[in-house]
Design a protein around this motif. Sequence first.
Motif, short mmCIF file in Angstrom:
data_model
loop_
_atom_site.label_atom_id
_atom_site.label_comp_id
_atom_site.label_asym_id
_atom_site.label_seq_id
_atom_site.Cartn_x
_atom_site.Cartn_y
_atom_site.Cartn_z
N UNK A 84 0.87 -1.20 0.00
CA UNK A 84 0.00 0.00 0.00
C UNK A 84 0.91 1.25 0.00
N UNK A 85 0.73 2.13 -0.97
CA UNK A 85 1.50 3.39 -1.06
C UNK A 85 0.58 4.56 -0.76
N UNK A 86 1.10 5.50 -0.02
CA UNK A 86 0.30 6.67 0.39
C UNK A 86 1.07 7.95 0.04
N UNK A 87 0.36 8.95 -0.42
CA UNK A 87 1.01 10.23 -0.78
C UNK A 87 1.53 10.91 0.48
N UNK A 88 2.79 11.38 0.39
CA UNK A 88 3.41 12.06 1.53
C UNK A 88 2.81 13.46 1.70
N UNK A 89 2.64 13.93 3.02
CA UNK A 89 2.18 15.30 3.26
C UNK A 89 3.36 16.16 3.73
N UNK A 90 3.09 17.44 4.06
CA UNK A 90 4.16 18.37 4.41
C UNK A 90 4.84 17.98 5.71
N UNK A 91 4.08 17.40 6.64
CA UNK A 91 4.68 16.93 7.89
C UNK A 91 5.73 15.87 7.63
N UNK A 92 5.41 14.95 6.69
CA UNK A 92 6.39 13.91 6.33
C UNK A 92 7.64 14.55 5.74
N UNK A 93 7.44 15.57 4.90
CA UNK A 93 8.57 16.26 4.27
C UNK A 93 9.45 16.93 5.32
N UNK A 94 8.81 17.57 6.30
CA UNK A 94 9.57 18.24 7.36
C UNK A 94 10.32 17.21 8.19
N UNK A 95 9.65 16.05 8.48
CA UNK A 95 10.34 14.98 9.22
C UNK A 95 11.61 14.55 8.50
N UNK A 96 11.49 14.41 7.20
CA UNK A 96 12.64 13.96 6.40
C UNK A 96 13.76 15.01 6.43
N UNK A 97 13.36 16.31 6.33
CA UNK A 97 14.37 17.38 6.36
C UNK A 97 15.08 17.45 7.71
N UNK A 98 14.29 17.27 8.80
CA UNK A 98 14.89 17.29 10.13
C UNK A 98 15.81 16.08 10.33
N UNK A 99 15.41 14.96 9.82
CA UNK A 99 16.23 13.75 9.91
C UNK A 99 17.58 13.96 9.21
N UNK A 100 17.53 14.72 8.10
CA UNK A 100 18.75 14.99 7.33
C UNK A 100 19.49 16.22 7.87
N UNK A 101 18.98 16.81 8.99
CA UNK A 101 19.57 18.01 9.62
C UNK A 101 19.55 19.23 8.69
N UNK A 102 18.53 19.26 7.83
CA UNK A 102 18.35 20.44 6.97
C UNK A 102 17.34 21.37 7.64
N UNK A 103 17.78 21.99 8.74
CA UNK A 103 16.87 22.75 9.59
C UNK A 103 16.35 24.01 8.91
N UNK A 104 17.20 24.68 8.20
CA UNK A 104 16.76 25.92 7.55
C UNK A 104 15.68 25.63 6.51
N UNK A 105 15.88 24.55 5.72
CA UNK A 105 14.86 24.17 4.74
C UNK A 105 13.58 23.72 5.42
N UNK A 106 13.72 23.01 6.55
CA UNK A 106 12.55 22.55 7.30
C UNK A 106 11.76 23.75 7.83
N UNK A 107 12.49 24.76 8.35
CA UNK A 107 11.83 25.96 8.87
C UNK A 107 11.12 26.70 7.74
N UNK A 108 11.76 26.79 6.60
CA UNK A 108 11.15 27.47 5.46
C UNK A 108 9.89 26.72 4.99
N UNK A 109 9.99 25.37 4.93
CA UNK A 109 8.84 24.56 4.50
C UNK A 109 7.68 24.72 5.48
N UNK A 110 8.00 24.77 6.78
CA UNK A 110 6.95 24.92 7.79
C UNK A 110 6.28 26.28 7.68
N UNK A 111 7.06 27.33 7.41
CA UNK A 111 6.49 28.68 7.28
C UNK A 111 5.60 28.78 6.06
#
Length: 638
Positions: A140-167
């Motif tokens: 079963x495949x499910x479309x990723x949402x913005x929370x998933x994207x932010x989780x991935x960015x934080x996991x990769x320590x891309x904090x500035x991109x995560x902050x921008x995506x959240x804003x």
Amino acid sequence: MYPCSLCWKDSVTLIIGWGTSVKICSVKERHASEMRDLPSRYVEIVSQFETEFYISGLAPLCDQLVVLSYVKEVSEKTEREYCARPRLDIIQPLSEACEEISSDALTVRGFQENECRDYHLEYSEGESLFYIVSPRDVVVAKERDQDDHIDWLLEKKKYEEALMAAEISQKNIKRHKILDIGLAYINHLVEKGEYDIAARKCQKILGKNAALWEYEVYKFKEIGQLKAISPYLPRGDPVLKPLIYEMILHEFLESDYEGFATLVREWPGDLYNNSVIVQAVREHLKKDSQNRTLLQTLAELYTYDKNYGNALEIYLTLRHKDVFQLIHKHNLFSSIKDKIVLLMDFDSEKAVDMLLDNEDKISIKKVVEELEDRPELQHVYLHKLFKRDHHKGQRYHEKQISLYAEYDRPNLLPFLRDSTHCPLEKALEICHQRNFVEETVYLLSRMGNSRSALKMIMEELHDVDKAIEFAKEQDDGELWEDLILYSIDKPPFITGLLNNIGTHVDPILLIHRIKEGMEIPNLRDSLVKILQDYNLQILLREGCKKILVADSLSLLKKMHRTQMKGILVDEENICESCLSPILPSDAAKPFSMVVFHCRHMFHKECLPVPSMTSPAQFCNICSAKHRGPGSAILEMKK
């Protein structure tokens, strides 16, 4: 082996995947004119392109496509084909090609033995779920949402991109908060040692949350980086506890005087307890009493604390440019009465202007008394005062003679000329003592002793031009005689006189006195000049005469025209002799009257009968001795 895959994107768009080819078809209505015996709809292929792998299934995803691909790869060792893991790709269809958005390889059991026809892709429209079916597994495949994207960015320590995506998606995120991501970002920067960037980010992330600001300041204190966060601390909204600002000021005071001074200048004085900081600065000044930076900062702190007297004293000691602004701004004139010498030593021009502009607060007498031991400064003040008003400092004019003689001789003569309160005898005595010839000459002439003045010019200055100029100013025949007598045995002086006295004294008087045989330099030129000057005078006189005659004629004609005009006589006019109305009450009776041009009117019988010696008649009222326009007669008869 490679079955066809069909899916509907919407009610009129059909997507066909077969082998490695994808076609997107649109169902369209046929125009009525084209109907004839054809169906009412037809299908048009709007896009088609080839893929890299065989297609096992298709599904729409907004304006993109989800493609399940069957993959075969070639082994590097055996160079034989084998079945690889199936791929789930998201592609963006274009008119004749496609763009890959994402690609994931799926691990399913037995994929090495599966064929293209063994995989199927189904999807649930309402839930955005995709089902990948293989002989042994269902994925079963499910479309990723913005929370998933932010989780991935934080996991990769891309904090500035995560902050921008959240804003950008703050309305859509559910599991994350912008503040939490921001705080994590600050911690990450601090751990990396990027303290300046971390401090700068605090402004944006912490915003107006005073508690968080204070928490972060203490964190920076623990790692010894208070200086890094100091430029970004809030100064208005919000305002932190005074202790926070004092803590940072103390940090700078211990290690960086310039930085401390900058913060005191930039921060409003009400952010911290001023007396605490003043005390700390004074403690440091005990170790380094001549430190200009600390002294200037202390003066600024005193100013914030409205302790203007101490601030003024420091500014004067430092000779700081803001001292005059401080005095004006806070009306400190009562505090500077005993500091006038310091102010004058610092900047005499500004000090004098300020003292003269505020004469009502510090009197002229007080200033002169304060400067008694510094006559050169006293002169600067009194000179400026005299320039502004010749009469205000008249009581000091006698003193000023000595001051000008000592410190400013070029302005002594203008002062003597302009002052009406200067004692001339005293001035003459000082000028005699110092051998000031020009000033002595002026004083002698002003006191009426022009001959002595002229003698001094001739004997002391030996300047014939100046002597001639002096004689011209005095316009005294005796002076000219003295000048000629003195010059008669001095050829250069005679040349000067011949060149300059032509319009004031008859040159013949001088020429007659020249001894025979005396050699006079440039005599010919001087005589030519005399003749030319005489010729010029004749021309000027003739020109003036012509102008005078023309003007006289013009005025005579104007007077004649004026006298020929009629004069209005009515019943309101009276006879100046009998004072009865000039016109008779019965207009039918004959009458005779005389009207002079001075507008006085008489009955003819009221005027005296002209005699044989003086046949002309004159107005009795106007003086007959000064016969003017009113002396003529205008006689009226009826």
